[in-house]
Design a protein around this motif. Structure first.
Motif, PDB file in Angstrom:
ATOM      1  N   LEU A 179       0.912  -1.256  -0.042  1.00 25.43           N
ATOM      2  CA  LEU A 179      -0.017   0.106   0.189  1.00 25.43           C
ATOM      3  C   LEU A 179       0.979   1.393  -0.162  1.00 25.43           C
ATOM      4  O   LEU A 179       1.761   1.277   0.699  1.00 25.43           O
ATOM      5  N   ARG A 180       0.432   2.376  -0.792  1.00 21.08           N
ATOM      6  CA  ARG A 180       1.138   3.497  -0.935  1.00 21.08           C
ATOM      7  C   ARG A 180       0.439   4.590   0.096  1.00 21.08           C
ATOM      8  O   ARG A 180       1.374   5.474   0.506  1.00 21.08           O
ATOM      9  N   LYS A 181      -0.520   4.095   0.776  1.00 17.60           N
ATOM     10  CA  LYS A 181      -0.966   4.959   1.869  1.00 17.60           C
ATOM     11  C   LYS A 181      -1.420   3.769   2.755  1.00 17.60           C
ATOM     12  O   LYS A 181      -2.409   3.412   2.579  1.00 17.60           O
ATOM     13  N   ASP A 182      -1.170   3.956   4.050  1.00 22.98           N
ATOM     14  CA  ASP A 182      -1.723   3.399   5.109  1.00 22.98           C
ATOM     15  C   ASP A 182      -1.431   4.178   6.483  1.00 22.98           C
ATOM     16  O   ASP A 182      -0.512   4.191   7.244  1.00 22.98           O
ATOM     17  N   ASN A 183      -2.595   4.678   6.946  1.00 23.14           N
ATOM     18  CA  ASN A 183      -2.460   5.334   8.191  1.00 23.14           C
ATOM     19  C   ASN A 183      -3.186   4.761   9.494  1.00 23.14           C
ATOM     20  O   ASN A 183      -3.826   5.284  10.246  1.00 23.14           O
ATOM     21  N   SER A 184      -3.354   3.287   9.253  1.00 25.72           N
ATOM     22  CA  SER A 184      -3.789   2.545  10.484  1.00 25.72           C
ATOM     23  C   SER A 184      -2.760   2.058  11.627  1.00 25.72           C
ATOM     24  O   SER A 184      -2.698   0.990  12.103  1.00 25.72           O
ATOM     25  N   GLY A 185      -2.391   3.401  12.247  1.00 28.12           N
ATOM     26  CA  GLY A 185      -1.362   3.058  13.267  1.00 28.12           C
ATOM     27  C   GLY A 185      -0.034   3.611  13.191  1.00 28.12           C
ATOM     28  O   GLY A 185       0.113   4.042  12.019  1.00 28.12           O
TER      29      GLY A 185
END
Lengths: 472, 472
Positions: A179-185
């Motif tokens: 993933l190029r975006k992952d803001n889950s923590g």
């Protein structure tokens, strides 16, 4: 007892002791000699995890090792009892997702193998460095390796989307997403990358791929000063933008040393330009055409000549000439080796400060030790220089090496003044471990200790590297 | 008692209670309502540190807040007793180093102010997102904000070289260097970025700057499927390489909603293309010339038409037309708002999986709740879609919202199947906190708890966000 359990996990053929173990106990530069109970060679992430659990149970230190090319002693045991955990058998390219521009590779893959596997799918994996034929991607990740393409593609950490990691408790974090975006923590990825095996063992990674350039041109540029080289850098950043993929600075004596050691190589300039004090090797990557690349290079470097930023320019006319220019640059460390041991630094300062740093630090060192020779080259595009000091004609090798700690002190103090770093791309390992508390922000160091203590309370993961236990 | 001390630190004028405090207690979307003892508005990093020490002493929770534009309730208090710590007065551009392509800004700077300060020095700060006129860079850093330029420049974290942070114990980490390479220890920077204020308070940052493009062209492209849009993305990545700076996907009904809500806007296509199911807004940034940009765009999009990847293309002929195309895209969330509440998702999947994900998930949702409307748009270049579900004609708004948790479940389960993320760019906050333990790798979650416990043992830093205390 521990070794018996470990042997059950990986099989007797993959627990190496005695003579078999020797090549793993000394570092690349031959500065460090360690000892270990065995070299353990697991074949899978599950085996790595089982070995770590066993070591945790027995309080046995684990020194992860890839291609054993650390320049800071990061992969050589420094505390006993320890095992070396070699990742060499985890060497599969697990998958390539061409439409996502990603590939999943195991830690033990040789960097060159990764590059070639990407190329076979018409993709570029842009990490490029001297040891690429023998270093492993796991080591590159553990040290956040730099190299010659950082000004365009970033450091190793910038080329990674996901990780698989065995934690100090022997659990497996399955974080291999593409993933190029992952803001889950929290971003655990960047915590493990560059931690030199002290927080866990990276067993696999999802890497970013890029399109392969249609054309690449290189040029060698003669300059009258470091300041002019920085001016050229800024001119090229504006003119080429992301097409500028290499910008290497070399002092005249570096190229002279190469030609002296390897007489088949030549600098190519004649007349005054052959005596210029500084040179830059520049690389342009183009996605349009050969002719477009050439035209751009001529245009932008033509401006630099007109504006008297550059003294002279040689453009490689073909791939062979281009490789010859890169070969000059890449031969500098080898030539240095031939000419005798030197005091080496892997420093970084803001590019705006490089010229002042070099001028002032050279003067301070000359004042303290008149006649030593400055051997300066490196990745100017990133403000990262290999700022080395050789014996010159005034000292013997032994005399020079006796000055090492005092020269370090001068250089490191200067780095504090110029808001630089004592380790730009090689890491800390054992070499700079005891310098770190003196030059690192104390709150940063305290945070590092808190994190180490939280994740590895038994201190079994590569102890004695990066952090010293005394300073806590 | 605590408030009296805090008042001494920041001055009575900067401790707001009662009515003054109201705008700070509710989030942007109006989903969360919190309470606080006061809004505290320090003027400097030293004041922030003193306030934090005071709160630590009194076990008072601290909710950092910038522009209060979180879409996940991350800046609204959820536990008592708490103060809101507003960073709005830390709003200085501390310095710009043009030759190093960096600038140092304080957390409370409005994003647009940062962009403009860079432009005034002929540099680009490329973070671009809908709330840029009111969000602060501190909030962007705390949430690792995404936006529309990520496929070229990365997320907010990729635009940062150094940080200044107040830790939960009230110490100040002075990490504001402008280095492009620094391997002197663990990467604390990336740990604080994206931690949503739960590990410390970012008070300032050193940001990367880029050259300003000489020309920018946008185009609107009509497509017959998501799959064709992904094909076009790969075609453009190869053809434009780093010049491709925007690639936004929009379903037909999104643009229809915009035109319905804002009749002065128009899509621009006629005939069959005006009824295409999908559109892509593409942006090309060029460092050569207007004519070069135009020629490249015509060449690469011409190929896409010839190869039947694209149905039709509109190229903006000038800046006004270009802004009109971007305005269409940016108006979608506003149009959505006018048309009634919807169930929103901020999902990410590998770009290679987007088409299959959308098709399959749409079908599952239709099967469960026939007649709901899919409102799908977002940053296809990063695999990040705002995959929203609206009431359509079959449901009332209340009926739809009653389905929210169940629709989340369907979408999140699909994300597990497609190795995606439940939060691509908005973060976790309160909104997804209790979902995280169900969908995050358990070892990753455990590591996050260990780090939180190590750095903030009193749990005073934005408690109740990202991590739930129950799950430990």
């Amino acid at each position: 007892m521990a070794l018996a359990q470990i042997t059950q996990i990986v099989g007797a053929d993959h627990v190496w002791t005695g003579q078999l173990m020797q090549p793993f106990l000394t570092d690349w530069r031959g500065r460090y000699q360690g000892d270990a109970l065995a070299v353990v060679r697991p074949a899978s992430t599950a085996e790595v995890a089982a070995v770590v659990r066993c070591c945790a149970q027995h309080r046995l230190a684990i020194v992860p090792q890839g291609g054993n090319t650390s320049l800071c002693g990061a992969a050589t045991p420094s505390q006993q009892p320890a095992i070396i955990l070699s990742l060499q058998r985890l060497n599969r390219i697990r998958s390539i997702d061409v439409d996502n521009d990603t590939m999943v590779v195991e830690a033990g893959c040789i960097l060159q193998t990764v590059q070639e596997a990407a190329l076979a799918e018409n993709r570029l994996f842009p990490l490029r460095l001297a040891a690429e034929g023998s270093c492993t991607i796991g080591g590159n990740l553990a040290t956040n390796a730099g190299g010659t393409q950082v000004l365009r593609y970033g450091n190793t950490r910038d080329l990674v989307l996901g990780l698989e990691v065995v934690t100090p408790s022997g659990d497996i974090w399955h974080g291999l997403h593409g993933l190029r975006k992952d803001n889950s923590g929290y971003d655990l990825r960047h915590l493990f990358i560059g931690s030199e095996g002290t927080l866990g063992i990276i067993t696999a990674a999802t890497l970013k791929l890029y399109p392969v350039p249609v054309a690449q041109y290189t040029a060698l540029i003669a300059l009258h000063s470091v300041s002019a080289a920085v001016q050229l850098l800024n001119h090229c950043r504006q003119g080429f933008a992301a097409s500028l993929t290499g910008f290497e600075l070399m002092a005249h004596n570096c190229l002279e040393a190469v030609v002296q050691c390897f007489p088949e190589q030549r600098i190519g300039f004649t007349g005054a330009s052959a005596q210029a004090p500084w040179y830059v090797l520049l690389e342009l990557s183009d996605y349009e055409s050969e002719s477009h690349a050439r035209e751009r290079l001529e245009h932008i470097l033509g401006q630099a000549l007109e504006q008297h930023i550059a003294l002279d320019v040689i453009m490689a006319e073909n791939l062979t000439q281009s490789q010859a220019l890169w070969h000059l640059r890449e031969s500098i460390p080898l030539a240095e080796k031939v000419l005798g041991k030197s005091i080496k630094h892997d420093i970084g300062v803001p590019t705006s400060q490089v010229a002042a740093f070099v001028e002032e630090t050279n003067a301070l060192i000359q004042q303290a030790y008149p006649g030593v020779e400055h051997v300066i080259f490196g990745h100017l595009g990133d403000g990262n220089l290999h700022y080395n000091v050789a014996k010159g004609s005034a000292y013997s090798e032994a005399e020079l090496l006796a000055l090492e700690q005092r020269v370090y002190r001068i250089v490191f103090d200067q780095l504090t003044k110029y808001q630089g770093t004592i380790s730009a791309e090689h890491g800390v390992g054992q070499l700079k471990r005891d310098w770190l508390p003196q030059y690192k922000d104390p709150v940063a160091l305290q945070l590092m200790h808190q994190i180490k203590q939280a994740l590895d309370p038994l201190n079994i993961m590569n102890p004695g590297k990066v952090l010293s236990q005394q300073e806590k």
